[in-house]
Scaffold this active site. Structure first.
Site, PDB file in Angstrom:
ATOM      1  N   TYR A 260      -3.016  -0.442   9.974  1.00 46.60           N
ATOM      2  CA  TYR A 260      -2.921  -0.780   8.564  1.00 46.60           C
ATOM      3  C   TYR A 260      -1.552  -0.378   8.018  1.00 46.60           C
ATOM      4  O   TYR A 260      -0.880  -1.165   7.348  1.00 46.60           O
ATOM      5  CB  TYR A 260      -4.038  -0.088   7.779  1.00 46.60           C
ATOM      6  CG  TYR A 260      -4.089  -0.500   6.322  1.00 46.60           C
ATOM      7  CD1 TYR A 260      -4.640  -1.722   5.956  1.00 46.60           C
ATOM      8  CD2 TYR A 260      -3.578   0.327   5.330  1.00 46.60           C
ATOM      9  CE1 TYR A 260      -4.686  -2.115   4.634  1.00 46.60           C
ATOM     10  CE2 TYR A 260      -3.612  -0.058   3.997  1.00 46.60           C
ATOM     11  CZ  TYR A 260      -4.167  -1.274   3.658  1.00 46.60           C
ATOM     12  OH  TYR A 260      -4.204  -1.661   2.336  1.00 46.60           O
TER      13      TYR A 260
ATOM     14  N   LYS B  65       1.410  -2.937   6.626  1.00 48.21           N
ATOM     15  CA  LYS B  65       1.897  -2.887   5.248  1.00 48.21           C
ATOM     16  C   LYS B  65       3.385  -2.540   5.188  1.00 48.21           C
ATOM     17  O   LYS B  65       4.107  -3.024   4.317  1.00 48.21           O
ATOM     18  CB  LYS B  65       1.076  -1.884   4.445  1.00 48.21           C
ATOM     19  CG  LYS B  65      -0.365  -2.325   4.204  1.00 48.21           C
ATOM     20  CD  LYS B  65      -0.434  -3.615   3.398  1.00 48.21           C
ATOM     21  CE  LYS B  65      -1.848  -3.986   3.034  1.00 48.21           C
ATOM     22  NZ  LYS B  65      -1.922  -5.206   2.188  1.00 48.21           N
TER      23      LYS B  65
ATOM     24  N   SER C 256       0.841  -1.188   0.000  1.00 50.62           N
ATOM     25  CA  SER C 256       0.000   0.000   0.000  1.00 50.62           C
ATOM     26  C   SER C 256       0.876   1.238   0.000  1.00 50.62           C
ATOM     27  O   SER C 256       2.023   1.202   0.493  1.00 50.62           O
ATOM     28  CB  SER C 256      -0.892   0.022   1.254  1.00 50.62           C
ATOM     29  OG  SER C 256      -1.509   1.284   1.434  1.00 50.62           O
TER      30      SER C 256
END
Length: 287
Positions: A157, A161, A144
């Site tokens: 998150y 990532k 990401s």
């Protein structure tokens, strides 16, 4: 080290023939996974998917697999590889998002994101190593933009990532004599992954520019089929610029994100969002 490049049409001579390639896609019943699986299968690849909740209308065969299950993952992978007859490409696509402010203690939501996004990928990849080495295959990691440019209120998150990229780097060093490892860096694509964040009043609207799903799928195909394995690939021209700035001028991207966040607070975007209460209070106290 190859530089990240925006998605672009690649002459067929620079791509491997996808016909007959044996491909495993995780998160195959989700937005990205369905599109990736359908495109590869349409090009003649033999594709099998893994997903915690397979759907009757999935475009390829998808086996049920909970990526948080230490014992269950090797069993599901073995079944998938048996159907494929080996493995040429592993697409680690499965992932989840959700609200997780960095200032709050890590709870179940944080653990769930780390377990699926990082450890789930690790479990699947480890179960595929022998088959990938035997075929001199390829691993594609769906990372990401947040692996290099963190956004506020979504620490789990971004951390998952960024850790995924570190795992990919280690894997590349260990398997690079036989297996190519590529990280793909999408920005934001409209999909259900953002639903829980929006429900918590922490929508990405105004913090990110959405990009088309087609660009992400095209970049994954480029990562999987290029004759030479790329190290990093972004999915848009804007993404390539953000990637470069975040890697080489992080203070610049920090200021951009901080300024955007301040504007969102002033606009009242986080009013009533309990998880953003600390951020809102501190911005107001500055004045």
């Amino acid at each position: 080290m190859s530089s990240p490049n925006p998605r672009r049409a690649v002459p067929s001579g620079r791509l491997r023939d996808p016909r007959g390639l044996r491909v495993l896609v995780t998160g195959a019943s989700g937005t990205f996974g369905r599109a990736i699986s359908a495109r590869l299968a349409g090009l003649g690849a033999h594709v099998v998917g893994l997903d915690v909740a397979p759907r009757p209308d999935d475009p390829v065969e998808v086996l049920a697999c909970d990526l948080t299950d230490d014992a269950g993952v090797p069993v599901a992978v073995a079944a998938a590889l048996d159907r494929l007859g080996g493995l040429d490409v592993l697409v680690n696509n499965a992932g989840i998002g959700g609200p997780a402010p960095a200032e709050l203690p890590p709870g179940q939501e944080v653990r769930r994101q780390l377990d699926i996004n990082l450890l789930g990928t690790w479990r699947v990849t480890a179960a595929c190593v022998d088959a990938l080495v035997a075929s001199r295959g390829r691993v594609v990691m769906l990372s990401s933009r947040m692996a290099v440019m963190q956004l506020p209120l979504a620490a789990a998150y971004g951390a998952s990532k960024r850790a995924l990229v570190a795992y990919a780097d280690a894997l590349r060093l260990e398997l690079g004599t036989h297996v190519g490892v590529t990280c793909v860096y999408p920005s934001a694509v409209r999909s259900p992954i953002h639903d829980s964040t929006a429900a918590a009043g922490l929508s990405l609207e105004g913090m990110s520019s959405y990009e088309p799903l087609e660009g992400v799928v095209g970049t994954v195909l480029r990562a999987a089929l290029s004759r030479r394995a790329h190290r990093d690939l972004t999915t848009t021209r804007r993404g390539a610029v953000e990637f470069f700035l975040a890697r080489h001028l992080p203070a610049v991207t920090d200021r951009i994100v901080a300024r955007t966040l301040a504007g969102r607070v002033r606009s009242g975007a986080f009013e009533g969002a309990g998880l953003a209460a600390g951020v809102v209070r501190r911005h107001r106290d500055r004045g």
